[in-house]
Motif scaffolding. Sequence first.
Motif, PDB file in Angstrom:
ATOM      1  N   LYS A  74     129.720  43.162  77.938  1.00 36.33           N
ATOM      2  CA  LYS A  74     129.027  43.971  78.928  1.00 36.33           C
ATOM      3  C   LYS A  74     127.540  44.079  78.595  1.00 36.33           C
ATOM      4  O   LYS A  74     127.140  44.006  77.441  1.00 36.33           O
ATOM      5  N   LEU A  75     126.742  44.251  79.630  1.00 40.21           N
ATOM      6  CA  LEU A  75     125.295  44.370  79.440  1.00 40.21           C
ATOM      7  C   LEU A  75     124.961  45.638  78.666  1.00 40.21           C
ATOM      8  O   LEU A  75     125.487  46.723  78.957  1.00 40.21           O
ATOM      9  N   LYS A  76     124.069  45.501  77.684  1.00 39.13           N
ATOM     10  CA  LYS A  76     123.607  46.676  76.959  1.00 39.13           C
ATOM     11  C   LYS A  76     122.545  47.408  77.777  1.00 39.13           C
ATOM     12  O   LYS A  76     121.937  46.844  78.671  1.00 39.13           O
ATOM     13  N   LYS A  77     122.332  48.667  77.416  1.00 39.73           N
ATOM     14  CA  LYS A  77     121.391  49.475  78.197  1.00 39.73           C
ATOM     15  C   LYS A  77     119.985  48.893  78.157  1.00 39.73           C
ATOM     16  O   LYS A  77     119.281  48.879  79.174  1.00 39.73           O
ATOM     17  N   GLU A  78     119.573  48.395  76.962  1.00 39.12           N
ATOM     18  CA  GLU A  78     118.208  47.876  76.864  1.00 39.12           C
ATOM     19  C   GLU A  78     118.023  46.618  77.709  1.00 39.12           C
ATOM     20  O   GLU A  78     116.905  46.258  78.074  1.00 39.12           O
ATOM     21  N   LEU A  79     119.135  45.932  78.023  1.00 34.43           N
ATOM     22  CA  LEU A  79     119.042  44.738  78.848  1.00 34.43           C
ATOM     23  C   LEU A  79     118.968  45.064  80.338  1.00 34.43           C
ATOM     24  O   LEU A  79     118.730  44.173  81.149  1.00 34.43           O
ATOM     25  N   THR A  80     119.205  46.294  80.678  1.00 37.16           N
ATOM     26  CA  THR A  80     119.107  46.705  82.084  1.00 37.16           C
ATOM     27  C   THR A  80     117.897  47.596  82.342  1.00 37.16           C
ATOM     28  O   THR A  80     117.708  48.086  83.451  1.00 37.16           O
ATOM     29  N   SER A  81     117.080  47.788  81.314  1.00 35.81           N
ATOM     30  CA  SER A  81     115.906  48.653  81.461  1.00 35.81           C
ATOM     31  C   SER A  81     114.834  47.976  82.305  1.00 35.81           C
ATOM     32  O   SER A  81     114.775  46.752  82.419  1.00 35.81           O
ATOM     33  N   ILE A  82     113.966  48.810  82.893  1.00 34.88           N
ATOM     34  CA  ILE A  82     112.874  48.304  83.728  1.00 34.88           C
ATOM     35  C   ILE A  82     111.918  47.442  82.902  1.00 34.88           C
ATOM     36  O   ILE A  82     111.439  46.390  83.364  1.00 34.88           O
ATOM     37  N   LYS A  83     111.632  47.858  81.656  1.00 32.40           N
ATOM     38  CA  LYS A  83     110.712  47.118  80.800  1.00 32.40           C
ATOM     39  C   LYS A  83     111.223  45.707  80.546  1.00 32.40           C
ATOM     40  O   LYS A  83     110.473  44.716  80.612  1.00 32.40           O
ATOM     41  N   PHE A  84     112.510  45.615  80.256  1.00 35.38           N
ATOM     42  CA  PHE A  84     113.110  44.314  79.986  1.00 35.38           C
ATOM     43  C   PHE A  84     113.037  43.418  81.221  1.00 35.38           C
ATOM     44  O   PHE A  84     112.630  42.263  81.156  1.00 35.38           O
ATOM     45  N   LYS A  85     113.393  43.968  82.374  1.00 39.45           N
ATOM     46  CA  LYS A  85     113.410  43.188  83.605  1.00 39.45           C
ATOM     47  C   LYS A  85     111.993  42.848  84.070  1.00 39.45           C
ATOM     48  O   LYS A  85     111.768  41.776  84.644  1.00 39.45           O
ATOM     49  N   LEU A  86     111.044  43.761  83.810  1.00 36.78           N
ATOM     50  CA  LEU A  86     109.673  43.500  84.221  1.00 36.78           C
ATOM     51  C   LEU A  86     109.082  42.322  83.441  1.00 36.78           C
ATOM     52  O   LEU A  86     108.363  41.493  83.995  1.00 36.78           O
ATOM     53  N   SER A  87     109.398  42.266  82.135  1.00 35.29           N
ATOM     54  CA  SER A  87     108.904  41.138  81.339  1.00 35.29           C
ATOM     55  C   SER A  87     109.505  39.820  81.839  1.00 35.29           C
ATOM     56  O   SER A  87     108.817  38.792  81.898  1.00 35.29           O
ATOM     57  N   ALA A 120     115.014  35.254  95.037  1.00 36.61           N
ATOM     58  CA  ALA A 120     114.531  34.940  93.700  1.00 36.61           C
ATOM     59  C   ALA A 120     113.932  36.169  93.023  1.00 36.61           C
ATOM     60  O   ALA A 120     114.150  36.409  91.835  1.00 36.61           O
ATOM     61  N   ALA A 121     113.174  36.974  93.776  1.00 25.49           N
ATOM     62  CA  ALA A 121     112.549  38.171  93.197  1.00 25.49           C
ATOM     63  C   ALA A 121     113.583  39.222  92.824  1.00 25.49           C
ATOM     64  O   ALA A 121     113.361  40.038  91.915  1.00 25.49           O
ATOM     65  N   ALA A 122     114.732  39.207  93.481  1.00 22.22           N
ATOM     66  CA  ALA A 122     115.755  40.214  93.201  1.00 22.22           C
ATOM     67  C   ALA A 122     116.555  39.901  91.940  1.00 22.22           C
ATOM     68  O   ALA A 122     117.190  40.799  91.369  1.00 22.22           O
ATOM     69  N   VAL A 123     116.543  38.645  91.514  1.00 22.45           N
ATOM     70  CA  VAL A 123     117.368  38.259  90.363  1.00 22.45           C
ATOM     71  C   VAL A 123     117.032  39.065  89.100  1.00 22.45           C
ATOM     72  O   VAL A 123     117.928  39.603  88.442  1.00 22.45           O
ATOM     73  N   PRO A 124     115.754  39.194  88.718  1.00 17.71           N
ATOM     74  CA  PRO A 124     115.471  39.936  87.478  1.00 17.71           C
ATOM     75  C   PRO A 124     115.860  41.414  87.535  1.00 17.71           C
ATOM     76  O   PRO A 124     116.015  42.051  86.488  1.00 17.71           O
ATOM     77  N   PHE A 125     116.009  41.960  88.720  1.00 16.98           N
ATOM     78  CA  PHE A 125     116.264  43.395  88.836  1.00 16.98           C
ATOM     79  C   PHE A 125     117.702  43.712  89.223  1.00 16.98           C
ATOM     80  O   PHE A 125     118.036  44.873  89.484  1.00 16.98           O
ATOM     81  N   SER A 126     118.566  42.704  89.278  1.00 21.34           N
ATOM     82  CA  SER A 126     119.967  42.970  89.610  1.00 21.34           C
ATOM     83  C   SER A 126     120.645  43.700  88.451  1.00 21.34           C
ATOM     84  O   SER A 126     120.286  43.523  87.285  1.00 21.34           O
ATOM     85  N   GLN A 127     121.651  44.491  88.777  1.00 18.87           N
ATOM     86  CA  GLN A 127     122.295  45.336  87.780  1.00 18.87           C
ATOM     87  C   GLN A 127     123.563  44.706  87.194  1.00 18.87           C
ATOM     88  O   GLN A 127     124.179  45.284  86.315  1.00 18.87           O
ATOM     89  N   SER A 146     108.719  34.699  84.828  1.00 22.59           N
ATOM     90  CA  SER A 146     109.161  33.852  85.942  1.00 22.59           C
ATOM     91  C   SER A 146     108.062  33.704  86.990  1.00 22.59           C
ATOM     92  O   SER A 146     107.866  32.621  87.560  1.00 22.59           O
ATOM     93  N   LEU A 147     107.323  34.787  87.252  1.00 20.21           N
ATOM     94  CA  LEU A 147     106.213  34.710  88.205  1.00 20.21           C
ATOM     95  C   LEU A 147     105.121  33.782  87.693  1.00 20.21           C
ATOM     96  O   LEU A 147     104.547  32.995  88.454  1.00 20.21           O
ATOM     97  N   SER A 205     118.214  34.451  69.850  1.00 20.42           N
ATOM     98  CA  SER A 205     118.157  34.946  71.224  1.00 20.42           C
ATOM     99  C   SER A 205     117.654  33.829  72.137  1.00 20.42           C
ATOM    100  O   SER A 205     116.518  33.364  72.007  1.00 20.42           O
ATOM    101  N   VAL A 206     118.500  33.404  73.069  1.00 18.34           N
ATOM    102  CA  VAL A 206     118.103  32.365  74.004  1.00 18.34           C
ATOM    103  C   VAL A 206     116.925  32.841  74.853  1.00 18.34           C
ATOM    104  O   VAL A 206     116.018  32.067  75.182  1.00 18.34           O
ATOM    105  N   ARG A 207     116.923  34.127  75.179  1.00 23.21           N
ATOM    106  CA  ARG A 207     115.832  34.679  75.996  1.00 23.21           C
ATOM    107  C   ARG A 207     114.489  34.519  75.287  1.00 23.21           C
ATOM    108  O   ARG A 207     113.485  34.142  75.902  1.00 23.21           O
ATOM    109  N   GLN A 208     114.461  34.818  73.992  1.00 25.16           N
ATOM    110  CA  GLN A 208     113.212  34.667  73.256  1.00 25.16           C
ATOM    111  C   GLN A 208     112.751  33.217  73.227  1.00 25.16           C
ATOM    112  O   GLN A 208     111.562  32.923  73.367  1.00 25.16           O
ATOM    113  N   TYR A 209     113.702  32.283  73.064  1.00 27.74           N
ATOM    114  CA  TYR A 209     113.336  30.868  73.049  1.00 27.74           C
ATOM    115  C   TYR A 209     112.721  30.459  74.380  1.00 27.74           C
ATOM    116  O   TYR A 209     111.726  29.723  74.431  1.00 27.74           O
TER     117      TYR A 209
END
Length: 959
Positions: free
Chosen positions: A703-716, A644-651, A721-722, A593-597
Amino acid sequence: MSLLHFLILLPLLAAILVPFLRKAASKIHTGWFVLAIPAVLFIYFVSKIPQVQDGEYLLETMSWIPSLDLNFTVYLDGLGILFALLISGIGTLVVLYSIYYLDKQKEAIHQFYVYLLMFMAAMLGVTLSDNLIVLYGFWELTSISSFLLIGFWNHRDRSRYGAQKSMLITVFGGFAMLAGFILMYLMTGSFSVREIIADLNVVQNHSLFLPAMILVLLGAFTKSAQFPFHIWLPDAMEAPTPVSAYLHSATMVKAGIYLVARLSPVFAGNAEWFWIVSSVGLITLCWGSFFAVKQTDLKGILAYSTISQLGMIMSLLGLGSAAVYYGAGSQSDYYIKATTAAVFHLINHATFKGALFMVAGIVDHETGTRDIRRLGGLMTLMPISFTLMLIGTFSMAGLPPFNGFLSKEMFFTAMVNAAEMNFFNMETWGVLFPVLAWLASVFTFIYSMILLFKTFRGSLKLEQLPKKPHEAPLGMLLSPMILASLVVIFGLFPNILSYSLIEPAMASILPSLLQPGDQFLVHISHWHGWQTEIFMTIGVIVFGTLLFLSLRYLQRIYRWIPEKLSLNLLYDKGLSAVDQGSNRLTRFYMRGSVRQYLIYIFAFMIVMLCYSLIRFDAMVWTGAEYADMSIYEIVLVIILVASAAAVPFSQSRLTSIILVGAVGYIVTLFFVIFRAPDLALTQMVVETVSVALFLLCFYHLPKLKKELTSIKFKLSNFVISLGVGITMTLISISVTNQRLFESISDFFLEESYRLAGGKNVVNVILVDFRGFDTLLEIMVLGVASLGIYTMIRLRLEETKREDKEKAYTPEYVFPSFGWMRSNDVILQTVTKVVVFIILAFSVFIFLAGHNHPGGGFIGGLITSSALVLLALAFDLKTIRNVIPADFRRITAAGLLIAVLTGIGSFVFDAPFLSHTFGYFDLPLLGKTELATATIFDLGVYLAVVGVTMTIILTIGEDR
């Protein structure tokens, strides 16, 4: 560039040309072309012997990076010319031998000679470099080239194993040696060997003296196969015999000997140096000779005999260092003779061992085996080879009248004198030196007789030989015949070497014992009377003969040695443990997972940087007044932060790409406001190309999976990034409020026009002041583009193969940028006009960059933008038609132009990548400035275009 610099680099230049001889040498063996290189070098160095013999030396300096005290300084003195003659002389004979040994129809001889010439240049660089860092660079090149030579027959498991083993051990020693060189620099402030020797008092009284000495000796011991690092040498015998005769008898394994000899003026006279060098040498001597008797392979016996002989030379250099303890005087004469013996045996070993390796290769070539259990009775079938083997083995055994006898007698003399030392605690342990030397000589006699009589005497076993044995052709015999002749000549007339080579070499090793204008007087005699040494020799012959005749009983001793005590087993187990441990560690964090790296990287960065700010009280906020913010800046900051703040929460990914692009373009506006047109232009084009590239990459993702669009995923994602943003902001504020040094910007502003002839400071920095950084950056980009190309092409080939095997054609192919065609008539029509305007503008930007906003980097990006627009309006085939050239080749051309521009500086004796400029009256243009930096910038331009389009075309054509 001086003639001497050119000659050192000549083998490298020849190595570049060798592959082009493939067609020209279709009927002639490539070795005949290569033979001229070492022959020319040998003739040149022979011509310099009278000059060096008179106490003169040749010193030539070529600037490299003077600001870091890194210059390619060549120093040809007595020690340097001795090794240069060995490298070029033995190299000539090895190339001649290889012409008949290697079949050009069956072997990749072009690769072989490329590697061999690389190694030759590397060894010359090691032995003639005065700068320690340059020496280290050539040192590691010997490891790389020897790795390629040992693994030349890469289809064999043992060849690959031997190559890897030699590489790991010698490179480990090389890293240790580099650390020692750095410590020596910290002590003296110089990398020059001559300057370090001149600053001897500071070095020897420094607290870093002992660590530096040990680290340097690690490098020397690993390269010269000293115990316990000797284990790589027997496995290196999997190399072709010409390699063994060259690397493992005369050159590479002597590099460690050279290093000890060259740095003896720095470390000699010290008790630690004396004990480490002499005792390690003695242990290696005994270990190698003892285990040589056990071997059944001809080259295996020669490998362990080489280990033993290298230990003998090393021990002599250790004993010779005691002369520095006494200083100039009669007492030191006893220990000076040890150094004389070391230098003399260095030459002798190269002659008889080179001949022995070649004869072993002849036996293998003509019989099909090197196993002494299957050999025997070859004397009548191969009489010339037998004669050559006899001369070599008798010399190695120390029998008269050959040269090995003389240096072995001098070795015994040194060991007997060591027993009489009354310093360095030798009163207690000194008696062990002659005892161990005598025991090792007995085993040396035994394995020498095994080599000769087990191969050529006894009964002939034709049924056990893969080939019917016969004498080798004259061409293959010529090289060992020359070496065997030298064994006899140097044995009968040793003082040919005394005055020409040995005395100047000793002056380089023990310079503190000479007054200005003096020189060592060396006279080698065959008879010294009935002294202890001659009785030791008689004892060696008597006991050696008895043990050889009872060899089957002697070899039972080796059965008592537990196999678990083997150093090779320890190496294999250690390597296996490291491999397994690294696999477990890698599996722990490499989850695919590139995200984990990225989380690992960013989290580690946040923790370490914030800890450093707090721990070292580096967070500074002076409260100084800053310039007022305009309404434009406030608005842009709000928009930038919101985007920039909107990027993590885009659908959707498309929205994320647009938002990221918006952030980039807003930064461009900041550069405009702050009056930085170069940066604004670069940022804008980079964002344009990046958005197109992002679209290409994201278009292929599922296509994006549901867990990749969840609030928890985007909040992390938002938290990480913050955290990165806050950390970098704090660092920026601290740097701004705390300046430890004066800003360098004033220097660039004041000197860019005077020194580089450019008014555009940004471009001048990129191509002149910091050109080396730019060169490395475009190299990194080139490697990245090739990596992307390779990964995608490999996947495409695999997919095609799978489809062909399944005989399945998918009904629907996912559309891609590579073959889609736009139906927008307006876009296509406008593009036909606009693309030429953009290309013309890119050329203008490139040419104007030295004095106005622009340059090769931004010009290349603008050109790439035009081609991207062309692809969007039409398709990728249109780009292929417009520019039929391969963009990877364009990348290579750009890199080559940039590198050649830097190398061109050497022609004018200037540091790498130095530039110049001038004003000339040109037709139509009038008075015009011409700068060599523009040529370098052209390389940057081509590299950027090649890299960008390689990536875009490769991804775009991937369906």
